[in-house]
Design an enzyme around this catalytic site. Structure first.
Site, PDB file in Angstrom:
ATOM      1  N   ASP A 153     -58.489 -34.786 -13.052  1.00 20.68           N
ATOM      2  CA  ASP A 153     -59.664 -35.009 -13.906  1.00 20.68           C
ATOM      3  C   ASP A 153     -60.503 -33.753 -14.106  1.00 20.68           C
ATOM      4  OD1 ASP A 153     -58.884 -37.670 -14.044  1.00 20.68           O
ATOM      5  OD2 ASP A 153     -60.087 -38.220 -12.292  1.00 20.68           O
ATOM      6  N   LYS A 168     -58.174 -31.378 -18.268  1.00 20.97           N
ATOM      7  CA  LYS A 168     -56.927 -30.827 -18.836  1.00 20.97           C
ATOM      8  C   LYS A 168     -56.740 -31.235 -20.297  1.00 20.97           C
ATOM      9  CE  LYS A 168     -54.783 -32.869 -15.427  1.00 20.97           C
ATOM     10  NZ  LYS A 168     -55.922 -33.240 -14.551  1.00 20.97           N
ATOM     11  N   GLY A 171     -55.212 -39.852 -17.013  1.00 21.92           N
ATOM     12  CA  GLY A 171     -56.110 -40.225 -18.110  1.00 21.92           C
ATOM     13  C   GLY A 171     -56.727 -38.945 -18.609  1.00 21.92           C
ATOM     14  N   HIS A 172     -56.287 -38.490 -19.757  1.00 19.44           N
ATOM     15  CA  HIS A 172     -56.744 -37.210 -20.297  1.00 19.44           C
ATOM     16  C   HIS A 172     -57.648 -37.465 -21.502  1.00 19.44           C
ATOM     17  CE1 HIS A 172     -53.060 -34.982 -18.401  1.00 19.44           C
ATOM     18  NE2 HIS A 172     -53.841 -35.580 -17.522  1.00 19.44           N
ATOM     19  N   GLN A 214     -52.633 -34.886 -13.066  1.00 18.10           N
ATOM     20  CA  GLN A 214     -53.182 -34.833 -11.709  1.00 18.10           C
ATOM     21  C   GLN A 214     -53.638 -33.403 -11.391  1.00 18.10           C
ATOM     22  OE1 GLN A 214     -49.848 -36.763 -11.957  1.00 18.10           O
ATOM     23  NE2 GLN A 214     -51.379 -38.156 -12.740  1.00 18.10           N
TER      24      GLN A 214
HETATM   25  P1  GDP Z   1     -58.182 -34.695 -17.243  1.00 20.43           P
HETATM   26  O1  GDP Z   1     -57.548 -35.850 -16.586  1.00 20.43           O
HETATM   27  O2  GDP Z   1     -57.999 -33.422 -16.483  1.00 20.43           O
HETATM   28  O3  GDP Z   1     -57.782 -34.532 -18.688  1.00 20.43           O
HETATM   29  O4  GDP Z   1     -59.752 -34.973 -17.243  1.00 20.43           O
HETATM   30  P2  GDP Z   1     -60.462 -36.392 -17.597  1.00 20.43           P
HETATM   31  O5  GDP Z   1     -60.424 -36.566 -19.055  1.00 20.43           O
HETATM   32  O6  GDP Z   1     -59.950 -37.472 -16.739  1.00 20.43           O
HETATM   33  O7  GDP Z   1     -61.930 -36.106 -17.076  1.00 20.43           O
HETATM   34  C1  GDP Z   1     -62.725 -35.098 -17.590  1.00 20.43           C
HETATM   35  C2  GDP Z   1     -64.006 -35.738 -18.178  1.00 20.43           C
HETATM   36  O8  GDP Z   1     -64.977 -34.725 -18.382  1.00 20.43           O
HETATM   37  C3  GDP Z   1     -63.779 -36.374 -19.528  1.00 20.43           C
HETATM   38  O9  GDP Z   1     -64.614 -37.484 -19.655  1.00 20.43           O
HETATM   39  C4  GDP Z   1     -64.192 -35.280 -20.503  1.00 20.43           C
HETATM   40  O10 GDP Z   1     -64.633 -35.777 -21.757  1.00 20.43           O
HETATM   41  C5  GDP Z   1     -65.322 -34.627 -19.762  1.00 20.43           C
HETATM   42  N1  GDP Z   1     -65.494 -33.188 -19.974  1.00 20.43           N
HETATM   43  C6  GDP Z   1     -64.544 -32.237 -20.174  1.00 20.43           C
HETATM   44  N2  GDP Z   1     -65.095 -31.013 -20.209  1.00 20.43           N
HETATM   45  C7  GDP Z   1     -66.429 -31.190 -20.025  1.00 20.43           C
HETATM   46  C8  GDP Z   1     -67.527 -30.289 -19.932  1.00 20.43           C
HETATM   47  O11 GDP Z   1     -67.394 -29.066 -19.991  1.00 20.43           O
HETATM   48  N3  GDP Z   1     -68.762 -30.851 -19.723  1.00 20.43           N
HETATM   49  C9  GDP Z   1     -68.953 -32.187 -19.626  1.00 20.43           C
HETATM   50  N4  GDP Z   1     -70.181 -32.632 -19.423  1.00 20.43           N
HETATM   51  N5  GDP Z   1     -67.930 -33.058 -19.700  1.00 20.43           N
HETATM   52  C10 GDP Z   1     -66.683 -32.566 -19.887  1.00 20.43           C
HETATM   53  P1  IMO Z   2     -55.293 -36.939 -14.292  1.00 19.86           P
HETATM   54  O1  IMO Z   2     -54.031 -36.455 -14.948  1.00 19.86           O
HETATM   55  C1  IMO Z   2     -57.302 -38.191 -10.610  1.00 19.86           C
HETATM   56  C2  IMO Z   2     -54.846 -40.227  -7.613  1.00 19.86           C
HETATM   57  C3  IMO Z   2     -55.117 -41.688  -7.319  1.00 19.86           C
HETATM   58  C4  IMO Z   2     -54.714 -41.751  -5.870  1.00 19.86           C
HETATM   59  C5  IMO Z   2     -53.507 -40.817  -5.797  1.00 19.86           C
HETATM   60  C6  IMO Z   2     -52.167 -41.520  -5.915  1.00 19.86           C
HETATM   61  O2  IMO Z   2     -56.140 -37.782 -15.181  1.00 19.86           O
HETATM   62  O3  IMO Z   2     -56.031 -35.803 -13.658  1.00 19.86           O
HETATM   63  P2  IMO Z   2     -50.839 -42.678  -7.914  1.00 19.86           P
HETATM   64  O4  IMO Z   2     -51.227 -43.779  -8.835  1.00 19.86           O
HETATM   65  O5  IMO Z   2     -50.524 -41.382  -8.611  1.00 19.86           O
HETATM   66  O6  IMO Z   2     -49.775 -43.055  -6.941  1.00 19.86           O
HETATM   67  O7  IMO Z   2     -52.152 -42.408  -7.015  1.00 19.86           O
HETATM   68  O8  IMO Z   2     -53.651 -39.925  -6.891  1.00 19.86           O
HETATM   69  N1  IMO Z   2     -54.585 -39.897  -9.032  1.00 19.86           N
HETATM   70  C7  IMO Z   2     -55.452 -39.253  -9.825  1.00 19.86           C
HETATM   71  N2  IMO Z   2     -56.709 -38.835  -9.593  1.00 19.86           N
HETATM   72  N3  IMO Z   2     -56.705 -37.914 -11.795  1.00 19.86           N
HETATM   73  C8  IMO Z   2     -55.443 -38.307 -12.028  1.00 19.86           C
HETATM   74  O9  IMO Z   2     -54.772 -37.956 -13.148  1.00 19.86           O
HETATM   75  C9  IMO Z   2     -54.761 -39.047 -11.042  1.00 19.86           C
HETATM   76  N4  IMO Z   2     -53.526 -39.595 -10.948  1.00 19.86           N
HETATM   77  C10 IMO Z   2     -53.429 -40.093  -9.721  1.00 19.86           C
HETATM   78  O10 IMO Z   2     -56.471 -42.004  -7.506  1.00 19.86           O
HETATM   79  O11 IMO Z   2     -55.719 -41.197  -5.062  1.00 19.86           O
HETATM   80 MG    MG Z   3     -58.033 -37.760 -15.888  1.00 17.24          MG
END
Ligand code: GDP
Ligand code: IMO
Ligand code: MG
Length: 421
Positions: A14, A17, A41-42, A223
């Site tokens: 998270d 990415k 979840g991207h 991840q």
């Molecule tokens: P990923 O899994 O690495 O793609 O990241 P996620 O989407 O799960 O989580 C990142 C969260 O931070 C999302 O809700 C984005 O919309 C938000 N986000 C990304 N970059 C920024 C930033 O620079 N500032 C803020 N406030 N939010 C951001």
């Molecule tokens: P993105 O790509 C954050 C965590 C789960 C758990 C562990 C194992 O959005 O960054 P799993 O379902 O993979 O067997 O769970 O890994 N986990 C993540 N945490 N971002 C993710 O993906 C994750 N994918 C798995 O919460 O601790």
């Molecule tokens: Mg994510």
């Protein structure tokens, strides 16, 4: 011959990415996911719209690009169909633009159930998985008992499915797990038919052909490094290699074909699910990071645990991945903080170390360096030169400690809120 640039998370996932892949996609001809599955979840935001992608690469919104789901990914046909149909409804039809490796493994309905059953059996020691069947699917892959996307083209598809399912049912019975499969199974077979409408490819040939033709390719990780099955905080990890080497095995490219390695991190840390987190904050500051950063899981909605940036862990991740450029996200979340801390070492049983230890359990006390907060709204800034001195000091300290330049800084969720140096 071109190279594959890799973008991957350096923390516990998270990091942002999805946003950065979308920002970088115009520089590439193809974007390929190399591991993980719908546990990811991207999130992407642009033109006032917000999208969350799980299995589909984050390069699909930049027009005319090839998007590939690599062999290292595990794919759930039901969730894939939900995702692709929702995108098509919002005007982003993927047919013809998305290719799927025949060697990617399939998540069966019973894999999801085994995930739940395994977690229930662990009691207090549960990992807190996303419940998407990730662990059981990769287990089957390594045990050589799994099903691959290419199997859906086989005349004996139903037979193979029946055999795998029978084995899973035995396991579920031994775990005393009761379930009702009928509805999920019906959806799964319908979704498998939908999957057939996409181009199923030998991804390794496709990607190496693109490279030979001089096309730049971006590999998208899911991840983060600290969730890697080898180098993360085992056993509180996911079941794939999230590190750079995973891009080689997850796409079929040689290590010598890797170009830039973009390592992405938040200006602080978060973690969702169980497991050690040395700089976790249980106080008001932790709660503030969670609220201001909207730190709730994009897939499960779970609260993300929050804490200060951990340089011990970050340097470890930089080393394992051979990061060539750093990307720092979400600094804007700390706009109003008086003081911002970075952990530069750990104290374990009275001894100081800057190494990420074998088992990171409860005995670690982080050693912090304090920074004066910048106390201004970073979200409006578009040039590095315009950042306040306190913020530049924070960035330059990270660069000095890691030995890697911070090339991109994100100051908000929107595509536009990005500064490339
Ligand atoms: P990923 O899994 O690495 O793609 O990241 P996620 O989407 O799960 O989580 C990142 C969260 O931070 C999302 O809700 C984005 O919309 C938000 N986000 C990304 N970059 C920024 C930033 O620079 N500032 C803020 N406030 N939010 C951001
Ligand atoms: P993105 O790509 C954050 C965590 C789960 C758990 C562990 C194992 O959005 O960054 P799993 O379902 O993979 O067997 O769970 O890994 N986990 C993540 N945490 N971002 C993710 O993906 C994750 N994918 C798995 O919460 O601790
Ligand atoms: Mg994510």
């Amino acid at each position: 011959m071109n190279k594959v640039d890799v973008i991957l998370g350096l923390q516990w996932g998270d990091e942002g990415k999805g946003k950065v892949v979308d920002v970088l996609t115009p520089n590439y001809q193809a974007v390929a996911r190399f591991q993980g599955g719908p546990n990811a979840g991207h999130t992407l935001e642009f033109n006032g719209e917000k999208y969350v992608l799980r299995s589909i690469p984050s390069g699909i919104f930049q027009g005319g690009k090839t998007n590939i789901i690599g062999n290292g990914v595990v794919l759930d046909p039901i969730l894939f169909r939900d995702e692709a149909e929702a995108l098509a409804r919002s005007g982003h039809d993927l047919k013809g633009r998305l290719q799927i490796s025949r060697k990617a493994h399939l998540i069966l309905p019973t894999h999801r159930m085994l995930d739940a059953a395994n977690e229930a059996a662990k009691g207090g020691a549960r990992i807190g998985t996303t419940g998407k069947g990730i662990g059981p699917t990769y287990t089957d892959k390594i045990s050589r008992t799994g099903m691959r996307v290419g199997d859906i083209q086989s005349p004996s598809f139903r037979e193979i499915y029946g055999r795998v399912k029978a084995r899973h049912e035995l396991q579920l019975r031994s775990l005393n797990y009761t379930y009702d499969l009928a509805d999920l199974e019906r959806q799964w077979f319908e979704a498998v038919e939908y999957l057939k409408e996409f181009r199923l490819i030998d991804g390794e040939y496709e990607i190496n052909r693109l490279l030979a033709e001089g096309a730049p390719v971006l590999a998208e990780g899911a991840q983060g490094t600290l969730l890697d099955v080898d180098f993360g905080s085992y056993p509180f990890v996911t079941s794939s290699n999230t590190v750079c080497a995973g891009a080689c095995t997850g796409l079929g490219i040689a290590p010598s074909r890797i170009g830039e390695v973009y390592g992405i991190f938040k200006a602080y840390c978060t973690r969702v699910g169980a497991g050690p987190f040395p700089t976790e904050l249980f106080d008001r500051t932790g709660k503030l990071l969670q609220e201001l950063g909207h730190e709730y899981g994009a897939v499960t909605g779970r609260e993300r645990r929050c804490g200060w940036l951990d340089l011990v862990a970050l340097k470890y991740a930089v080393m394992i991945n051979g990061v060539t450029q750093l990307i720092m996200m979400k600094s804007d979340v700390m706009n109003d903080f008086e003081t911002i801390r970075i952990a530069t070492a750990y104290e374990i049983d009275g001894r100081r170390t800057d190494r990420f230890p074998y088992g990171i359990d409860g005995h670690i006390t982080p050693v912090y360096t304090d920074f004066e907060g910048w106390k201004c709204d970073l979200r409006k800034i578009r040039n590095y030169a315009d950042f306040p001195a306190q913020f530049k000091k924070y960035v330059e300290f990270i660069e000095m400690e890691t030995g890697v330049p911070v090339k991109i800084i994100s100051v908000g969720p929107d595509r536009e809120e990005t500064i490339v140096r």
